[in-house]
Design a protein around this motif. Structure first.
Motif, mmCIF file in Angstrom:
data_model
loop_
_atom_site.group_PDB
_atom_site.id
_atom_site.type_symbol
_atom_site.label_atom_id
_atom_site.label_comp_id
_atom_site.label_asym_id
_atom_site.label_seq_id
_atom_site.Cartn_x
_atom_site.Cartn_y
_atom_site.Cartn_z
ATOM 1 N N GLY A 1 1.116 9.119 -5.451
ATOM 2 C CA GLY A 1 1.157 10.319 -4.591
ATOM 3 C C GLY A 1 2.150 11.369 -5.387
ATOM 4 O O GLY A 1 2.099 12.535 -5.271
ATOM 5 N N TYR B 1 -5.615 6.263 2.448
ATOM 6 C CA TYR B 1 -4.205 6.644 2.784
ATOM 7 C C TYR B 1 -3.448 7.726 1.883
ATOM 8 O O TYR B 1 -2.510 8.174 2.070
ATOM 9 C CB TYR B 1 -3.575 5.830 3.510
ATOM 10 C CG TYR B 1 -3.949 5.215 4.646
ATOM 11 C CD1 TYR B 1 -3.696 5.759 5.979
ATOM 12 C CD2 TYR B 1 -4.787 4.030 4.678
ATOM 13 C CE1 TYR B 1 -4.126 5.225 7.030
ATOM 14 C CE2 TYR B 1 -5.404 3.616 5.868
ATOM 15 C CZ TYR B 1 -5.074 4.157 7.049
ATOM 16 O OH TYR B 1 -5.697 3.815 8.367
ATOM 17 N N LEU B 2 -3.713 7.776 0.386
ATOM 18 C CA LEU B 2 -3.074 8.670 -0.612
ATOM 19 C C LEU B 2 -3.031 10.054 0.011
ATOM 20 O O LEU B 2 -1.834 10.359 -0.205
ATOM 21 C CB LEU B 2 -3.879 8.478 -1.815
ATOM 22 C CG LEU B 2 -3.067 9.252 -2.855
ATOM 23 C CD1 LEU B 2 -1.903 8.435 -3.406
ATOM 24 C CD2 LEU B 2 -4.197 9.077 -4.218
ATOM 25 N N VAL C 1 -5.266 2.127 -0.339
ATOM 26 C CA VAL C 1 -4.601 3.306 -1.228
ATOM 27 C C VAL C 1 -5.610 4.449 -1.190
ATOM 28 O O VAL C 1 -5.117 5.719 -0.984
ATOM 29 C CB VAL C 1 -4.439 2.891 -2.577
ATOM 30 C CG1 VAL C 1 -3.907 4.068 -3.526
ATOM 31 C CG2 VAL C 1 -3.407 1.780 -2.512
ATOM 32 N N CYS D 1 1.036 4.129 -2.896
ATOM 33 C CA CYS D 1 0.492 5.348 -2.426
ATOM 34 C C CYS D 1 1.765 6.334 -2.897
ATOM 35 O O CYS D 1 1.630 7.305 -3.441
ATOM 36 C CB CYS D 1 0.163 5.650 -1.152
ATOM 37 S SG CYS D 1 -1.206 5.046 -0.615
ATOM 38 N N THR E 1 0.786 -1.342 -0.111
ATOM 39 C CA THR E 1 0.113 0.069 0.030
ATOM 40 C C THR E 1 0.981 1.067 0.054
ATOM 41 O O THR E 1 0.573 2.405 -0.568
ATOM 42 C CB THR E 1 -0.822 0.015 1.413
ATOM 43 O OG1 THR E 1 -1.759 -1.127 1.170
ATOM 44 C CG2 THR E 1 -1.834 1.141 1.127
ATOM 45 N N THR E 2 1.852 1.208 0.966
ATOM 46 C CA THR E 2 2.743 2.456 0.958
ATOM 47 C C THR E 2 3.328 2.523 -0.559
ATOM 48 O O THR E 2 3.699 3.723 -0.889
ATOM 49 C CB THR E 2 3.873 2.293 2.090
ATOM 50 O OG1 THR E 2 3.300 2.027 3.170
ATOM 51 C CG2 THR E 2 4.827 3.429 2.151
ATOM 52 N N VAL F 1 1.878 6.561 5.952
ATOM 53 C CA VAL F 1 0.830 5.470 5.317
ATOM 54 C C VAL F 1 1.202 4.157 6.108
ATOM 55 O O VAL F 1 0.206 3.367 6.382
ATOM 56 C CB VAL F 1 1.234 5.555 4.020
ATOM 57 C CG1 VAL F 1 0.401 4.221 3.205
ATOM 58 C CG2 VAL F 1 0.652 6.827 3.210
#
Length: 298
Positions: A99, A177-178, A174, A95, A91-92, A230
């Motif tokens: 991002g 926490y984006l 995502v 992102c 996920t990090t 994140v």
């Protein structure tokens, strides 16, 4: 003569307020959870035995290490920790990949439009996470908006099974926490001096090479800050995996819920939480180390 006690100055008062807040809402709950983790489950209210007993002018302290030993003997908890770390890491990275271009575009946009773009990024967070996750359930379900649109366009003939899978969990995480990745990156990128890129290009570097050699290294602090914002909360996430994930989605937040409310084994659940915090101390320590180095450079 009575001596008057010196009154605290303004600086002391300002500093003491956040310390008091941290003590009441972090340190004190942490101590309570730590205490419960060394107790033993019991059929009582609350459902655990006392650690301290005072009788016959003697104080007895009983520390039960069995909860932590039990965690090492059950593969379920290993799988939950590894699953949480894996999902948080992916996920990090997603992102960051999404991002960074967004933050870069906002930082290079005209000044009068940057605030509008930031508001568009932050607006979804003004709605409760539960409502937003329920919306994604409607979008990703077999009869949801996504499958209906794809079928109406003739791209698929049968609905895709997205809901109750790890794919749905990644989409929800995502999405949730984006913004926490974009904001630190923007705060870093907007401070860059554009003349540095011009100087790199004057020295023969192309736009892509100048970006990798100048912009990316200078934005390392923003990358680290966004990644920590994140990664750390995603490890203990419960709402998104519970509502969008399926039986194969195993995360520590879900296991904690089951131990607390289904099994009512508060000592084991508390031990799970303490171990999770101990694991998260590693990225938190790295983050603080990186921040300290950045402050020294300034």
């Amino acid at each position: 003569m009575r001596r008057r006690l010196p009154l605290p100055n303004g600086k002391t008062l300002v500093i003491s307020i956040p310390y008091l807040w941290m003590f009441l809402f972090f340190l004190l709950p942490f101590v309570i959870v730590l205490k419960i983790s060394f107790s033993q489950a019991a059929i009582a209210i609350p459902p655990y035995e006392r650690l301290f007993e005072y009788s016959n002018q003697a104080l007895t302290i009983v520390l039960n290490m069995g909860n932590y030993i039990f965690l090492t003997q059950d593969s379920l908890y290993y799988a939950a920790y590894l699953g949480s770390l894996k999902i948080a890491l992916i996920t990090t990275l997603v992102c960051l990949l999404l991002g960074y271009p967004m933050a870069y575009a906002i930082a290079r946009a005209p000044r009068d439009r940057q605030l509008i773009y930031l508001l568009l990024i932050m607006m979804p967070t003004w709605t409760a996470i539960l409502i937003r996750v329920y919306a994604w359930m409607g979008i990703l379900s077999a009869n949801g908006l996504l499958n209906s649109t794809l079928m109406s366009l003739g791209l698929i003939s049968t609905p895709l099974q997205i809901l109750n899978t790890n794919t749905a969990v990644y989409i929800g995480l995502v999405y949730a926490y984006l913004p926490f990745m974009v904001l630190p990156l923007y705060a870093n990128l907007v401070k860059h001096d554009p003349t540095l890129l011009e100087a790199a290009q004057d020295l023969g570097a192309g736009r892509i090479k100048a970006f990798w050699k100048v912009t990316v290294p200078l934005s390392r602090a923003g990358i680290v800050a966004g990644s920590m914002l994140v990664f750390i909360p995603v490890v203990g996430e419960f709402v998104v995996p519970e509502l969008l994930g399926g039986p194969e989605t195993l995360m520590i937040g879900k296991v904690l819920w089951q131990e607390f409310f289904n099994n009512r084994d508060w000592p084991v659940a508390s031990a799970l939480a303490i171990v999770m915090l101990a694991i998260l101390l590693i990225p938190i320590t790295l983050f603080h180390y990186n921040q300290a180095r950045e402050m020294e450079k300034k």
